[in-house]
Write a protein that holds these residues in place. Structure first.
Motif, PDB file in Angstrom:
ATOM      1  N   ARG A 163     -17.283   7.399  -1.233  1.00  0.00           N
ATOM      2  CA  ARG A 163     -15.850   7.681  -1.102  1.00  0.00           C
ATOM      3  C   ARG A 163     -15.432   7.777   0.356  1.00  0.00           C
ATOM      4  N   PHE A 164     -16.221   8.495   1.177  1.00  0.00           N
ATOM      5  CA  PHE A 164     -15.871   8.614   2.597  1.00  0.00           C
ATOM      6  C   PHE A 164     -15.970   7.261   3.305  1.00  0.00           C
ATOM      7  N   ALA A 165     -16.954   6.449   2.917  1.00  0.00           N
ATOM      8  CA  ALA A 165     -17.097   5.136   3.542  1.00  0.00           C
ATOM      9  C   ALA A 165     -15.924   4.227   3.189  1.00  0.00           C
ATOM     10  N   LEU A 166     -15.438   4.312   1.949  1.00  0.00           N
ATOM     11  CA  LEU A 166     -14.268   3.517   1.558  1.00  0.00           C
ATOM     12  C   LEU A 166     -13.046   3.897   2.394  1.00  0.00           C
ATOM     13  N   VAL A 167     -12.879   5.193   2.634  1.00  0.00           N
ATOM     14  CA  VAL A 167     -11.763   5.646   3.467  1.00  0.00           C
ATOM     15  C   VAL A 167     -11.914   5.108   4.891  1.00  0.00           C
ATOM     16  N   ALA A 168     -13.141   5.168   5.421  1.00  0.00           N
ATOM     17  CA  ALA A 168     -13.372   4.695   6.788  1.00  0.00           C
ATOM     18  C   ALA A 168     -13.125   3.194   6.907  1.00  0.00           C
ATOM     19  N   VAL A 169     -13.540   2.431   5.899  1.00  0.00           N
ATOM     20  CA  VAL A 169     -13.315   0.980   5.937  1.00  0.00           C
ATOM     21  C   VAL A 169     -11.825   0.675   5.836  1.00  0.00           C
ATOM     22  N   ASP A 374      -5.617  -1.563   1.108  1.00  0.00           N
ATOM     23  CA  ASP A 374      -4.267  -1.077   0.844  1.00  0.00           C
ATOM     24  C   ASP A 374      -3.194  -1.993   1.424  1.00  0.00           C
ATOM     25  N   ASP A 375      -3.521  -2.696   2.518  1.00  0.00           N
ATOM     26  CA  ASP A 375      -2.532  -3.584   3.136  1.00  0.00           C
ATOM     27  C   ASP A 375      -2.494  -4.964   2.495  1.00  0.00           C
ATOM     28  N   GLY A 376      -3.312  -5.169   1.434  1.00  0.00           N
ATOM     29  CA  GLY A 376      -3.310  -6.445   0.731  1.00  0.00           C
ATOM     30  C   GLY A 376      -4.340  -7.435   1.223  1.00  0.00           C
ATOM     31  N   SER A 377      -5.030  -7.153   2.323  1.00  0.00           N
ATOM     32  CA  SER A 377      -6.050  -8.067   2.834  1.00  0.00           C
ATOM     33  C   SER A 377      -7.333  -7.929   2.028  1.00  0.00           C
ATOM     34  N   PRO A 378      -8.143  -8.998   1.950  1.00  0.00           N
ATOM     35  CA  PRO A 378      -9.389  -8.933   1.170  1.00  0.00           C
ATOM     36  C   PRO A 378     -10.328  -7.863   1.723  1.00  0.00           C
ATOM     37  N   PHE A 379     -11.026  -7.196   0.829  1.00  0.00           N
ATOM     38  CA  PHE A 379     -11.993  -6.179   1.259  1.00  0.00           C
ATOM     39  C   PHE A 379     -13.147  -6.880   1.965  1.00  0.00           C
TER      40      PHE A 379
END
Length: 525
Positions: A163-169, A374-379
Motif C-alpha cells: 500500500r505504501f509503495a503504491l502511494v509512493a509510485v 490517478d492522472d490516467g497514465s499507464p502504471f
C-alpha cells in the motif's frame, strides 16, 4: 459470461481431478494446478479468466485468511511468537528491501518505489502450498506451527508495504512521518476493528434466534465485513480478518451450537478447497494476458524471465539467510530472556529456509496493481511486475515444492519433545474422558444409574472405553444427562488444553470434534 459457463464447470471438475491425482502421486496440488493452468492457457479458443483488480482481494483473501485463523492454535501461535513475528514482519520487510535495491540496480526503469512494490508482492510465502506439501511427509509440530503462524501474519505486513509503495509510485514522494502514523493506524485500527466486528457477530449468534443454516451464513459473511470495514477507515483489512478470526475461533464453543460447528466445518472446508483450487489455476491461466502486456511494452520473454529468476534467487537466498540468522539471534537472546528453544540446531532453519513457496497472496497482490495511475497514465512496469510475480510463483512452487519432501526425509528431523506423543495423548484422553463421565453420573445421578438399564449400559461402555454405536433409544432424562456428561468432558478438555503447554491442540480439537459428534448423535436417538 453465460457462454463460458460450461468452461467454468469443466475447470472446477478438472481442479478436483488434479487434486485427486496429486494425492495419488503424492505431489502437492498447487504445483499441478499452476502447471495445468499454464498448459491450458496455450490451448486455442480457451476464454480468458479476468477478475477486476479492485475485487481480487475481497473475493479470495478474507475467507482464506479467516479459515486459517480458525484452524490455527492460539496456544502454538503464542508459544512461538518471537520466531513467527520475526519471520512475519522483520523478514518480510528485509526481503522487500532487498528486492527493491536489486530491482532498482539491475532492471531498467525500476525506481526504488517500484522495487518496494514488487518486494511487497513477492515477499510473503504461501501457507497453502507448504501445507499441501508437508502433509505427505511428517514434520515436527513446532515447524508446522511456525509456518502456519508466519503465513497468517506475513500477508498483513507485505500488503502494508504494498500500500505504501503504491502511494509512493502514484505521488512520486514518500513522507516518513505520515507513513509512520499510517502504519500504526493500519495495525491498531485493523486489529481493533476485526475484534469489534467479531464481538458483534458473536453477540448476533448468541442473541438472535438463528438455526444452523443462519449460523453458517453469518460465518461466511463475517470475514468480508471485517475486511471491508477496516479498509473503509484505511486500516489493515488482513489484520482485521486475522484478529477477528482468532477471537471467534477461541470463543466458538460459547456461541455456536454443536450442529453449527460440525456442519459449518464441512461447508468451510469445501468453500476454501474451491477457492484455493481456482486461484492456483488462475495463476497459470493468466500468463497469456501478461505476455501480451510485455509485448506491448517491448520487453522480450527471455529478458523478462531473467529478471524473474533474479528476483526468485534474491528471495530464496534471503529467506535462507534469515532462517539461519534467527538461530544466531536466538542464541544471543537466550542469555538475557527465556526462549522456547535455546539451541534450535541447523536442520530446522534449513527446512524453514526452503519453505518459501509463493502463491495466492502474491498473485492477488500483483493483480490488484491498477492499470492506470490517478492522472490516467499507464502504471509503470505493471506487466513486467505481473510476469516477474508469475515466474517467482512458478519456480518456487516447482523447484522448492517438488524437492521439499525429499529434503524433509533426508534431514531426519529430531523429535523436539514439544508435545506428548499423539498415541499417548489419545490413550490418556480416552481414559480421562471416560473417568469424567463416570464421575459425573456417580456424583449427580446415583439413583438413575441404579434404576436405568440404559445408563448402566453407558457406564459399562465408558468403563471399557468403547464408543457407542448409537443403537440404543435414549429417553428424555437420559438424553439430558448424556448431554451434561458431554459438556463436562468438553470443559475438561478445554481446561486441560489451557493448562498444559505440551498438549498438541490439534489432537485436543479432534477429541472435541468426537464429543460434538456424540452430542449430535443424541438428537437422532
Amino acid at each position: 459470461m453465460l457462454e463460458h459457463f460450461p468452461f467454468y464447470l469443466a475447470l472446477i471438475v478438472l481442479i478436483v481431478l488434479l487434486i485427486m491425482l496429486g494425492n495419488r502421486i503424492k505431489v502437492a496440488y498447487p504445483i499441478l494446478l499452476v502447471v495445468a493452468g499454464l498448459l491450458i492457457s496455450f490451448v486455442p479458443g480457451v476464454p480468458a479468466l479476468k477478475i477486476d483488480p479492485e475485487l481480487i482481494f475481497i473475493i479470495f483473501l478474507p475467507p482464506l485468511l479467516y479459515e486459517a485463523a480458525w484452524a490455527i492454535s492460539w496456544k502454538e501461535l503464542w508459544r512461538w511468537r518471537r520466531v513467527i513475528s520475526s519471520f512475519a514482519f522483520v523478514v518480510v520487510f528485509l526481503t522487500a528491501m532487498s528486492v527493491a535495491f536489486v530491482a532498482n540496480h539491475f532492471i531498467p526503469g525500476f525506481s526504488l518505489a517500484l522495487g518496494f512494490l514488487l518486494g511487497g508482492i513477492v515477499s510473503p510465502p504461501d501457507a497453502v502450498s507448504a501445507g499441501a506439501i508437508v502433509k505427505f511427509v511428517k514434520v515436527p509440530r513446532r515447524i508446522s506451527s511456525i509456518l502456519e503462524g508466519e503465513s497468517l501474519l506475513n500477508d498483513a505486513s507485505s500488503l502494508i508495504i504494498l500500500r505504501f509503495a503504491l502511494v509512493a509510485v502514484g505521488t512520486g514522494q514518500f513522507i516518513w512521518h505520515d507513513a509512520a502514523l499510517s502504519f500504526v493506524w493500519m495495525i491498531i485500527g485493523g486489529a481493533g476493528i476485526g475484534l469489534l466486528v467479531g464481538f458483534v457477530f458473536m453477540k448476533m449468534h448468541q442473541r438472535l434466534p438463528t438455526d444452523v443454516n443462519m449460523d453458517i451464513i453469518l460465518t461466511l459473511v463475517a470475514p468480508y465485513v471485517m475486511y471491508m470495514a477496516a479498509e473503509e477507515v484505511h486500516g489493515s483489512g488482513v489484520l482485521a480478518v486475522v484478529s477477528g478470526g482468532l477471537f471467534l475461533s477461541a470463543q466458538r464453543h460459547r456461541f455456536l451450537s454443536v450442529s453449527s460447528r460440525l456442519r459449518g466445518e464441512n461447508v468451510w472446508q469445501s468453500f476454501v478447497f474451491l477457492l484455493n483450487g481456482l486461484v492456483f489455476m488462475l495463476i497459470g491461466l493468466d500468463l497469456p494476458e501478461i505476455m501480451a502486456g510485455l509485448r506491448k511494452e517491448g520487453i522480450g520473454f527471455y529478458e523478462a524471465s531473467g529478471y524473474g529468476l533474479l528476483i526468485t534467487g534474491v528471495l530464496m537466498i534471503g529467506r535462507m539467510l534469515a532462517a539461519f540468522g534467527a538461530v544466531v539471534v536466538t542464541k544471543i537472546a537466550s542469555r538475557f530472556i527465556t526462549v522456547a528453544d535455546k539451541n534450535p540446531g541447523m536442520k530446522a532453519p534449513l527446512l524453514l529456509g526452503w519453505t518459501g513457496m509463493r502463491g495466492v497472496v502474491s498473485l492477488a497482490a500483483a493483480l490488484s496493481v491498477p492499470a492506470v495511475l490517478d492522472d490516467g497514465s499507464p502504471f509503470p512496469q505493471r506487466n513486467l511486475i505481473l510476469f516477474i510475480t508469475f515466474v517467482v510463483i512458478l519456480v518456487t512452487l516447482v523447484l522448492q515444492g517438488l524437492t521439499l519432501p525429499g529434503i524433509i526425509k533426508k534431514l531426519k528431523l529430531p523429535d523436539y519433545r514439544d508435545h506428548l506423543p499423539e498415541e499417548e495423548m489419545e490413550g490418556c484422553f480416552r481414559a480421562a474422558l471416560a473417568r469424567e463421565a463416570l464421575n459425573h453420573i456417580q456424583e449427580h445421578y446415583p439413583g438413575e444409574l441404579k434404576n436405568s438399564p440404559v445408563l448402566r449400559l453407558l457406564a459399562d461402555q465408558w468403563r471399557i472405553d468403547v464408543e457407542t454405536e448409537g443403537a440404543v433409544h435414549y429417553s428424555g432424562p437420559v438424553r439430558r444427562i448424556c448431554r451434561e456428561v458431554l459438556e463436562r468432558q468438553r470443559r475438561w478438555l478445554l481446561d486441560k488444553n489451557r493448562r498444559e503447554q505440551r498438549l498438541d491442540e490439534e489432537t485436543v480439537r479432534k477429541f472435541l470434534h468426537y464429543i460434538d459428534m456424540e452430542e449430535e448423535k443424541l438428537k437422532a436417538t
